[in-house]
Design an enzyme around this catalytic site. Structure first.
Site, PDB file in Angstrom:
ATOM      1  N   LEU A  39       0.656  -0.698  -0.060  1.00  0.00           N
ATOM      2  CA  LEU A  39       0.040   0.037  -0.174  1.00  0.00           C
ATOM      3  C   LEU A  39       1.248   1.382  -0.071  1.00  0.00           C
ATOM      4  CD1 LEU A  39      -2.392  -1.063   3.334  1.00  0.00           C
ATOM      5  CD2 LEU A  39      -2.923  -0.528   0.260  1.00  0.00           C
ATOM      6  N   GLY A  43       5.982   2.005   3.068  1.00  0.00           N
ATOM      7  CA  GLY A  43       7.787   1.778   3.201  1.00  0.00           C
ATOM      8  C   GLY A  43       8.379   1.323   2.048  1.00  0.00           C
ATOM      9  N   SER A  45       9.466   2.953  -0.844  1.00  0.00           N
ATOM     10  CA  SER A  45      10.493   3.624  -0.916  1.00  0.00           C
ATOM     11  C   SER A  45      11.181   3.665  -0.256  1.00  0.00           C
ATOM     12  CB  SER A  45      10.393   4.563  -1.645  1.00  0.00           C
ATOM     13  OG  SER A  45       9.127   5.536  -1.965  1.00  0.00           O
ATOM     14  N   THR A  46      11.171   3.170   0.880  1.00  0.00           N
ATOM     15  CA  THR A  46      12.018   3.410   1.931  1.00  0.00           C
ATOM     16  C   THR A  46      12.745   2.225   2.131  1.00  0.00           C
ATOM     17  OG1 THR A  46      10.742   5.051   3.983  1.00  0.00           O
ATOM     18  CG2 THR A  46      12.135   3.579   4.268  1.00  0.00           C
ATOM     19  N   ASP A  68       6.683   6.125  -7.873  1.00  0.00           N
ATOM     20  CA  ASP A  68       6.346   7.787  -7.518  1.00  0.00           C
ATOM     21  C   ASP A  68       7.234   8.674  -8.660  1.00  0.00           C
ATOM     22  OD1 ASP A  68       4.605   9.257  -6.101  1.00  0.00           O
ATOM     23  OD2 ASP A  68       5.950   8.634  -4.543  1.00  0.00           O
ATOM     24  N   ARG A  85      -2.504   1.881 -14.964  1.00  0.00           N
ATOM     25  CA  ARG A  85      -1.495   0.769 -13.066  1.00  0.00           C
ATOM     26  C   ARG A  85      -1.043  -0.087 -14.171  1.00  0.00           C
ATOM     27  NH1 ARG A  85      -2.493   2.582  -7.686  1.00  0.00           N
ATOM     28  NH2 ARG A  85      -5.593   3.113  -8.096  1.00  0.00           N
ATOM     29  N   ASN A  88       1.718   1.184 -16.305  1.00  0.00           N
ATOM     30  CA  ASN A  88       2.772   1.659 -15.686  1.00  0.00           C
ATOM     31  C   ASN A  88       3.671   0.320 -15.544  1.00  0.00           C
ATOM     32  OD1 ASN A  88       3.967   3.354 -13.752  1.00  0.00           O
ATOM     33  ND2 ASN A  88       2.329   3.080 -12.103  1.00  0.00           N
ATOM     34  N   ILE A 111       2.900   0.453  -5.582  1.00  0.00           N
ATOM     35  CA  ILE A 111       2.374  -0.203  -5.905  1.00  0.00           C
ATOM     36  C   ILE A 111       1.465  -1.474  -5.631  1.00  0.00           C
ATOM     37  CG2 ILE A 111      -0.077  -0.107  -4.590  1.00  0.00           C
ATOM     38  CD1 ILE A 111      -0.295   2.933  -4.601  1.00  0.00           C
ATOM     39  N   SER A 112       1.525  -1.580  -7.470  1.00  0.00           N
ATOM     40  CA  SER A 112       1.343  -2.786  -7.974  1.00  0.00           C
ATOM     41  C   SER A 112       0.255  -3.115  -7.499  1.00  0.00           C
ATOM     42  CB  SER A 112       3.014  -3.776  -8.328  1.00  0.00           C
ATOM     43  OG  SER A 112       3.259  -3.988  -7.433  1.00  0.00           O
TER      44      SER A 112
HETATM   45  N1  LIG Z   1      -5.165   6.613  -7.098  1.00  0.00           N
HETATM   46  C1  LIG Z   1      -3.900   6.908  -6.162  1.00  0.00           C
HETATM   47  N2  LIG Z   1      -3.117   5.362  -5.912  1.00  0.00           N
HETATM   48  C2  LIG Z   1      -2.229   5.443  -5.184  1.00  0.00           C
HETATM   49  N3  LIG Z   1      -1.775   6.115  -5.009  1.00  0.00           N
HETATM   50  C3  LIG Z   1      -1.608   7.085  -6.100  1.00  0.00           C
HETATM   51  C4  LIG Z   1      -3.112   7.808  -6.263  1.00  0.00           C
HETATM   52  N4  LIG Z   1      -2.760   8.936  -6.810  1.00  0.00           N
HETATM   53  C5  LIG Z   1      -1.540   8.559  -5.790  1.00  0.00           C
HETATM   54  N5  LIG Z   1      -1.242   8.090  -5.903  1.00  0.00           N
HETATM   55  C6  LIG Z   1       0.434   8.917  -5.792  1.00  0.00           C
HETATM   56  O1  LIG Z   1       1.353   7.114  -6.786  1.00  0.00           O
HETATM   57  C7  LIG Z   1       2.183   6.976  -5.823  1.00  0.00           C
HETATM   58  C8  LIG Z   1       2.023   5.378  -6.188  1.00  0.00           C
HETATM   59  O2  LIG Z   1       2.386   4.961  -7.665  1.00  0.00           O
HETATM   60  P1  LIG Z   1       2.370   4.077  -8.431  1.00  0.00           P
HETATM   61  O3  LIG Z   1       3.044   3.809  -9.981  1.00  0.00           O
HETATM   62  O4  LIG Z   1       3.284   3.258  -7.531  1.00  0.00           O
HETATM   63  O5  LIG Z   1       1.271   3.380  -8.467  1.00  0.00           O
HETATM   64  S1  LIG Z   1       0.721   1.367  -9.559  1.00  0.00           S
HETATM   65  O6  LIG Z   1       2.242   0.840  -8.614  1.00  0.00           O
HETATM   66  O7  LIG Z   1       0.742   2.268 -10.477  1.00  0.00           O
HETATM   67  O8  LIG Z   1      -1.006   1.441  -8.376  1.00  0.00           O
HETATM   68  C9  LIG Z   1       2.051   6.350  -4.393  1.00  0.00           C
HETATM   69  O9  LIG Z   1       3.236   6.634  -3.804  1.00  0.00           O
HETATM   70  P2  LIG Z   1       3.455   5.708  -2.893  1.00  0.00           P
HETATM   71  O10 LIG Z   1       2.807   6.623  -1.289  1.00  0.00           O
HETATM   72  O11 LIG Z   1       4.972   5.989  -2.763  1.00  0.00           O
HETATM   73  O12 LIG Z   1       2.998   4.527  -2.625  1.00  0.00           O
HETATM   74  C10 LIG Z   1       0.559   7.675  -4.763  1.00  0.00           C
HETATM   75  O13 LIG Z   1       2.027   8.739  -3.851  1.00  0.00           O
HETATM   76  N1  LIG Z   2      10.535   0.366   8.548  1.00  0.00           N
HETATM   77  C1  LIG Z   2      10.323   1.784   9.117  1.00  0.00           C
HETATM   78  N2  LIG Z   2       9.496   2.083  10.331  1.00  0.00           N
HETATM   79  C2  LIG Z   2       9.265   3.102  10.311  1.00  0.00           C
HETATM   80  N3  LIG Z   2       8.433   4.113   9.535  1.00  0.00           N
HETATM   81  C3  LIG Z   2       9.180   4.201   8.186  1.00  0.00           C
HETATM   82  C4  LIG Z   2       9.580   3.087   8.080  1.00  0.00           C
HETATM   83  N4  LIG Z   2       9.332   2.669   6.435  1.00  0.00           N
HETATM   84  C5  LIG Z   2       8.801   2.991   6.558  1.00  0.00           C
HETATM   85  N5  LIG Z   2       8.455   4.350   6.825  1.00  0.00           N
HETATM   86  C6  LIG Z   2       8.081   5.794   7.019  1.00  0.00           C
HETATM   87  O1  LIG Z   2       6.080   5.996   6.683  1.00  0.00           O
HETATM   88  C7  LIG Z   2       6.103   6.674   5.805  1.00  0.00           C
HETATM   89  C8  LIG Z   2       6.267   5.938   4.386  1.00  0.00           C
HETATM   90  O2  LIG Z   2       6.302   5.453   4.023  1.00  0.00           O
HETATM   91  P1  LIG Z   2       7.404   5.100   1.826  1.00  0.00           P
HETATM   92  O3  LIG Z   2       8.777   4.715   2.142  1.00  0.00           O
HETATM   93  O4  LIG Z   2       7.277   6.592   1.953  1.00  0.00           O
HETATM   94  O5  LIG Z   2       6.413   4.763   2.053  1.00  0.00           O
HETATM   95  P2  LIG Z   2       5.729   4.245   0.120  1.00  0.00           P
HETATM   96  O6  LIG Z   2       6.791   4.388  -1.049  1.00  0.00           O
HETATM   97  O7  LIG Z   2       5.044   2.745   0.515  1.00  0.00           O
HETATM   98  O8  LIG Z   2       4.061   4.871  -0.117  1.00  0.00           O
HETATM   99  C9  LIG Z   2       7.612   7.488   6.095  1.00  0.00           C
HETATM  100  O9  LIG Z   2       6.630   8.726   6.280  1.00  0.00           O
HETATM  101  C10 LIG Z   2       8.971   6.584   6.100  1.00  0.00           C
HETATM  102  O10 LIG Z   2       9.327   7.583   7.132  1.00  0.00           O
END
Ligand SMILES: Nc1ncnc2c1ncn2[C@@H]1O[C@H](COP(=O)(O)OS(=O)(=O)O)[C@@H](OP(=O)(O)O)[C@H]1O
Ligand SMILES: Nc1ncnc2c1ncn2[C@@H]1O[C@H](COP(=O)(O)OP(=O)(O)O)[C@@H](O)[C@H]1O
Length: 208
Positions: A39, A43, A45-46, A68, A85, A88, A111-112
């Site tokens: 979701l 985490g 990207s982290t 992203d 998606r 993508n 997210i895939s």
């Molecule tokens: N509708 C919707 N649903 C999910 N996510 C959304 C949406 N709109 C914008 N975002 C932002 O886009 C990031 C996800 O992009 P992805 O390319 O990983 O998505 S996917 O695999 O094609 O579903 C996702 O980044 P992450 O939070 O890093 O997962 C969001 O910041």
């Molecule tokens: N293992 C972890 N423990 C605590 N916080 C985390 C951890 N991994 C990520 N976070 C925090 O959770 C938030 C979302 O992480 P991020 O890597 O951006 O997630 P995603 O790429 O899936 O959206 C960020 O604020 C990050 O600092």
């Protein structure tokens, strides 16, 4: 946008004298794809960056393809409806395959959300070199983090089709690595990356 229909005919494959095996020998590692799914806020990207750094420190060549980030360039024409998606994921799968062929550990973090799209990427690679990592964090945890404020907007109806809110996330059925919360707490990034590095070591990807 149907990407599976071939649009070109009279095209031929051209082999080069230097192949994947030669590159892997040079790099002293084996090309593969670490595909991180989960979701928004789980985490991905982290983990991708922590893993990338850890591999770099060990002298291994890795490259991160982050969903992203790719949506700023290669995939900037795509939105979030199912068809977009799928396209993508297809494009990133093809790019990841090229990086693996180049001999790198390619870390894809998207997210895939749809199983079928992830399985199509798996099918592009040889059996063992697609390593699916499921960041199995609860919606509650991801929503509590909400670093970009997107869950808040989705709950308010200001973003439609947000994964986990009003668009589905299909959990993997047979992933290679699953990382979960323990008593509602997520393992620290270094521990998550360590789990993946151990897997890569054991499967021989970090040696020629
Ligand atoms: N509708 C919707 N649903 C999910 N996510 C959304 C949406 N709109 C914008 N975002 C932002 O886009 C990031 C996800 O992009 P992805 O390319 O990983 O998505 S996917 O695999 O094609 O579903 C996702 O980044 P992450 O939070 O890093 O997962 C969001 O910041
Ligand atoms: N293992 C972890 N423990 C605590 N916080 C985390 C951890 N991994 C990520 N976070 C925090 O959770 C938030 C979302 O992480 P991020 O890597 O951006 O997630 P995603 O790429 O899936 O959206 C960020 O604020 C990050 O600092």
């Amino acid at each position: 946008m149907s990407s599976t229909v071939p649009k070109s005919s009279n095209i031929f494959w051209h082999d080069c004298p230097v192949g994947k095996t030669d590159r892997q020998k040079l790099l002293k590692q084996k090309g593969c794809v670490v595909w991180i799914t989960g979701l928004s806020g789980s985490g991905k990207s982290t983990l991708a960056c922590t893993l990338g750094r850890e591999l770099h420190t060990r002298g291994k060549l890795a490259y991160v393809l982050d969903g992203d980030n790719l949506r700023h360039g290669l995939n900037k024409d795509l939105g979030f409806k199912a068809e977009d998606r799928a396209e993508n994921i297809r494009r990133v799968g093809e790019v990841a395959k090229l990086f693996a062929d180049a001999g790198l550990v390619c870390i894809a973090s998207l997210i895939s959300p749809y199983r079928r799209d992830r399985e199509s990427c798996r099918a592009l690679l040889s059996d063992s070199s697609f390593i699916e990592v499921f960041l199995n964090m609860s919606l509650e945890l991801c929503e509590a983090r909400d670093p970009k404020g997107l869950y808040k907007l989705a709950r308010a109806g200001k973003i439609k089709g947000f994964t986990g809110i009003d668009d589905p996330y299909e959990a993997p059925l047979n992933c290679e690595i699953e990382i979960k919360e323990v008593d509602g707490v997520c393992p620290p990034p270094a521990e998550m990356a360590g789990q993946v590095v151990t897997y890569l070591e054991e499967k021989g990807f970090l040696h020629e």
